[in-house]
Write a protein that holds these residues in place. Sequence first.
Motif, mmCIF file in Angstrom:
data_model
loop_
_atom_site.group_PDB
_atom_site.id
_atom_site.type_symbol
_atom_site.label_atom_id
_atom_site.label_comp_id
_atom_site.label_asym_id
_atom_site.label_seq_id
_atom_site.Cartn_x
_atom_site.Cartn_y
_atom_site.Cartn_z
ATOM 1 N N GLY A 105 -8.631 -13.016 -31.849
ATOM 2 C CA GLY A 105 -8.655 -11.647 -31.353
ATOM 3 C C GLY A 105 -8.281 -11.473 -29.904
ATOM 4 N N ARG A 106 -7.624 -12.462 -29.310
ATOM 5 C CA ARG A 106 -7.201 -12.324 -27.912
ATOM 6 C C ARG A 106 -6.052 -11.332 -27.806
ATOM 7 N NH1 ARG A 106 -10.458 -13.528 -24.061
ATOM 8 N NH2 ARG A 106 -8.811 -14.195 -22.653
ATOM 9 N N SER A 107 -5.955 -10.651 -26.669
ATOM 10 C CA SER A 107 -4.939 -9.606 -26.500
ATOM 11 C C SER A 107 -3.679 -10.123 -25.822
ATOM 12 C CB SER A 107 -5.517 -8.443 -25.686
ATOM 13 O OG SER A 107 -5.869 -8.869 -24.377
ATOM 14 N N HIS A 108 -3.623 -11.409 -25.455
ATOM 15 C CA HIS A 108 -2.452 -11.931 -24.750
ATOM 16 C C HIS A 108 -1.712 -12.962 -25.599
ATOM 17 C CE1 HIS A 108 -5.491 -15.069 -23.697
ATOM 18 N NE2 HIS A 108 -4.446 -15.879 -23.781
ATOM 19 N N SER A 109 -0.508 -13.285 -25.155
ATOM 20 C CA SER A 109 0.321 -14.291 -25.816
ATOM 21 C C SER A 109 0.422 -15.529 -24.938
ATOM 22 C CB SER A 109 1.723 -13.726 -26.059
ATOM 23 O OG SER A 109 2.371 -13.495 -24.812
ATOM 24 N N VAL A 110 0.999 -16.596 -25.495
ATOM 25 C CA VAL A 110 1.209 -17.812 -24.708
ATOM 26 C C VAL A 110 2.164 -17.526 -23.545
ATOM 27 C CG1 VAL A 110 2.135 -20.155 -24.761
ATOM 28 C CG2 VAL A 110 0.706 -19.340 -26.644
ATOM 29 N N ALA A 111 3.208 -16.735 -23.800
ATOM 30 C CA ALA A 111 4.158 -16.398 -22.728
ATOM 31 C C ALA A 111 3.448 -15.723 -21.571
ATOM 32 C CB ALA A 111 5.269 -15.501 -23.277
ATOM 33 N N GLU A 112 2.474 -14.873 -21.875
ATOM 34 C CA GLU A 112 1.743 -14.172 -20.810
ATOM 35 C C GLU A 112 0.844 -15.133 -20.022
ATOM 36 O OE1 GLU A 112 1.079 -9.580 -22.104
ATOM 37 O OE2 GLU A 112 0.215 -11.086 -23.468
ATOM 38 N N ILE A 113 0.425 -16.238 -20.638
ATOM 39 C CA ILE A 113 -0.348 -17.239 -19.886
ATOM 40 C C ILE A 113 0.494 -17.786 -18.741
ATOM 41 C CG2 ILE A 113 -1.401 -19.533 -19.977
ATOM 42 C CD1 ILE A 113 -2.130 -18.951 -22.918
ATOM 43 N N PHE A 114 1.705 -18.199 -19.048
ATOM 44 C CA PHE A 114 2.571 -18.782 -18.013
ATOM 45 C C PHE A 114 2.974 -17.744 -16.972
ATOM 46 C CE2 PHE A 114 3.090 -21.762 -21.576
ATOM 47 C CZ PHE A 114 2.808 -22.947 -20.918
ATOM 48 N N GLU A 115 3.172 -16.493 -17.395
ATOM 49 C CA GLU A 115 3.459 -15.417 -16.435
ATOM 50 C C GLU A 115 2.263 -15.221 -15.501
ATOM 51 O OE1 GLU A 115 4.336 -12.038 -18.833
ATOM 52 O OE2 GLU A 115 6.178 -12.910 -19.675
ATOM 53 N N ALA A 116 1.045 -15.267 -16.060
ATOM 54 C CA ALA A 116 -0.166 -15.084 -15.253
ATOM 55 C C ALA A 116 -0.323 -16.197 -14.228
ATOM 56 C CB ALA A 116 -1.401 -15.033 -16.163
ATOM 57 N N VAL A 117 -0.030 -17.432 -14.625
ATOM 58 C CA VAL A 117 -0.141 -18.566 -13.701
ATOM 59 C C VAL A 117 0.830 -18.389 -12.543
ATOM 60 C CG1 VAL A 117 0.252 -21.043 -13.443
ATOM 61 C CG2 VAL A 117 -1.020 -20.183 -15.423
ATOM 62 N N GLU A 118 2.036 -17.927 -12.822
ATOM 63 C CA GLU A 118 3.016 -17.699 -11.752
ATOM 64 C C GLU A 118 2.537 -16.617 -10.791
ATOM 65 O OE1 GLU A 118 5.720 -19.483 -10.869
ATOM 66 O OE2 GLU A 118 4.806 -20.804 -12.357
ATOM 67 N N ILE A 119 1.895 -15.586 -11.329
ATOM 68 C CA ILE A 119 1.362 -14.528 -10.468
ATOM 69 C C ILE A 119 0.260 -15.077 -9.563
ATOM 70 C CG2 ILE A 119 0.034 -12.378 -10.458
ATOM 71 C CD1 ILE A 119 1.523 -11.562 -13.006
ATOM 72 N N VAL A 120 -0.630 -15.894 -10.142
ATOM 73 C CA VAL A 120 -1.711 -16.489 -9.351
ATOM 74 C C VAL A 120 -1.138 -17.315 -8.211
ATOM 75 C CG1 VAL A 120 -3.596 -18.180 -9.406
ATOM 76 C CG2 VAL A 120 -3.393 -16.483 -11.238
ATOM 77 N N ARG A 121 -0.133 -18.120 -8.518
ATOM 78 C CA ARG A 121 0.479 -18.963 -7.487
ATOM 79 C C ARG A 121 1.191 -18.105 -6.440
ATOM 80 N NH1 ARG A 121 1.950 -23.245 -11.698
ATOM 81 N NH2 ARG A 121 0.464 -24.914 -11.258
ATOM 82 N N SER A 122 1.909 -17.087 -6.883
ATOM 83 C CA SER A 122 2.638 -16.227 -5.940
ATOM 84 C C SER A 122 1.686 -15.460 -5.037
ATOM 85 C CB SER A 122 3.530 -15.239 -6.708
ATOM 86 O OG SER A 122 4.521 -15.925 -7.436
ATOM 87 N N ALA A 123 0.473 -15.190 -5.528
ATOM 88 C CA ALA A 123 -0.523 -14.488 -4.723
ATOM 89 C C ALA A 123 -1.172 -15.410 -3.696
ATOM 90 C CB ALA A 123 -1.592 -13.880 -5.632
ATOM 91 N N GLY A 124 -0.854 -16.705 -3.769
ATOM 92 C CA GLY A 124 -1.382 -17.649 -2.784
ATOM 93 C C GLY A 124 -2.792 -18.107 -3.059
ATOM 94 N N ILE A 125 -3.276 -17.925 -4.297
ATOM 95 C CA ILE A 125 -4.626 -18.367 -4.644
ATOM 96 C C ILE A 125 -4.544 -19.800 -5.148
ATOM 97 C CG2 ILE A 125 -6.632 -17.974 -6.133
ATOM 98 C CD1 ILE A 125 -5.936 -15.004 -6.096
ATOM 99 N N VAL A 126 -5.019 -20.726 -4.344
ATOM 100 C CA VAL A 126 -4.933 -22.156 -4.664
ATOM 101 C C VAL A 126 -6.011 -22.560 -5.660
ATOM 102 C CG1 VAL A 126 -5.110 -24.487 -3.705
ATOM 103 C CG2 VAL A 126 -3.897 -22.694 -2.432
ATOM 104 N N ASN A 127 -7.201 -22.025 -5.484
ATOM 105 C CA ASN A 127 -8.357 -22.431 -6.287
ATOM 106 C C ASN A 127 -8.412 -21.586 -7.554
ATOM 107 O OD1 ASN A 127 -10.750 -23.478 -7.199
ATOM 108 N ND2 ASN A 127 -12.001 -22.721 -5.511
#
Length: 447
Positions: free
Chosen positions: A159-181
């Motif tokens: 019942g998750r609302s996201h896809s695998v593709a959105e996982i990798f997109e989310a990780v790129e956003i986290v990195r681009s935002a400069g959040i290391v942890n």
Amino acid sequence: MNATTDYLTFEFKKSQLAANSGIPSSAYLHIPFCRRRCYYCDFPVFVVGDRKNGENSGTIVQYVAALCQEIQATPNLGTSLTTVFFGGGTPSLLSVSQLSQILETLDGKFGIAAGAEISIEIDPGTFTLEQLRGYAAAGVNRVSLGVQAFQDELLQACGRSHSVAEIFEAVEIVRSAGIVNFSLDLISGLPHQTLEHWEASLKSAVEIGPTHLSSYDLIVEDGTAFGRYFEAGAPPLPADETAAGMYRLARSILTDAGYEHYEISNYSRPGYQCRHNRVYWENRPYYGLGMGAASYVQGRRLTRPRKTQEYYQWVRSISATASEVTPKIEGEAPQDIYPAIEQNLQVSENDILLETLMLGLRLAEGVSLSALTQKFTQQTVDRIWHCLQPYWQLGWVEIVAADRAIAILDAGAKLPLSGNLRLSDPEGLLFSNTILADLFSNLGEDR
């Protein structure tokens, strides 16, 4: 030692003193909104759909106002916060201004210490780069990304609302935002999940390279969709042997990749353990704020109402009377405020003992023998050891000396006065429920 280190050392010592007196230096805030309810979830959540978030949801606006009202009505016991955790639900449905408003209210009421860990749970597909940069500017320095699996069919099955593709997109956003942890959450034991699925998910997570990974085993809870459809250990859920194999596989892959297995379900790079969650595992006090949130303050555990309108009514009551949210140990809770609270329990000494064991034995280092003896007497420690003897003989329980060597004890020997009592990794941790059930049975107050 530089000034920053000096200050952080001072804050840590002050936090430890506060913990010993039952005064929290940590706060959990529950943000109950989700796009949809996952089939395994039994948390108090409110479904808002795919198009509602932030200020465009009147429901979220109302809740944020009530949460800030509760913060204002909560007594400041004198210690600034060293950890803050936004959990849910899906806290990333908050706008930047809403998150900032909550943090500013917290800081104004309690103070947030320099160097505090401020974490937020986020789900793929629920946030933008601009939003995450705004969170970071407001003070967030750690995020936990709810991945769960790297197979679309498994995500749909739970019942998750996201896809695998959105996982990798989310990780790129986290990195681009400069959040290391940042942390990734995974779940094993899902319907139709195989060891091959699980291995692939673990390897995908390692390839991403977060600073932290949480690996949870699915629990089929009553009242959930899974609770209606499935029985633990029966198809399409993995058999118990397969689920155990998944636990061992996670430990093998993640530790081989350089992650330390510091808690039964958690792994981190050196220096990146979750400071907030250690508060729970070390049985230290904490504020719990928001619908359904539990707090542990001055020896009392208190759980707030799990339903929205009951929670709002309770917040209005405590605000109107300017009463303390956490009653004093020697006093009774005002009867016109607390009936709506699901739990308002004074913790006994025996409760503290059982909780110390239940929570502390989740940690890789286990529990300190000297601390157990000082707090609960040598006789109590002897009873614990008597109960654990069969598991020690199986190799599921270990005694670790001060030099971190595994202690070798003769049959019938007493526990040493120093060192740590811990569960072995992985077998002791894997069978922790069996061990803890025996401890609870033997150490209960009725004995």
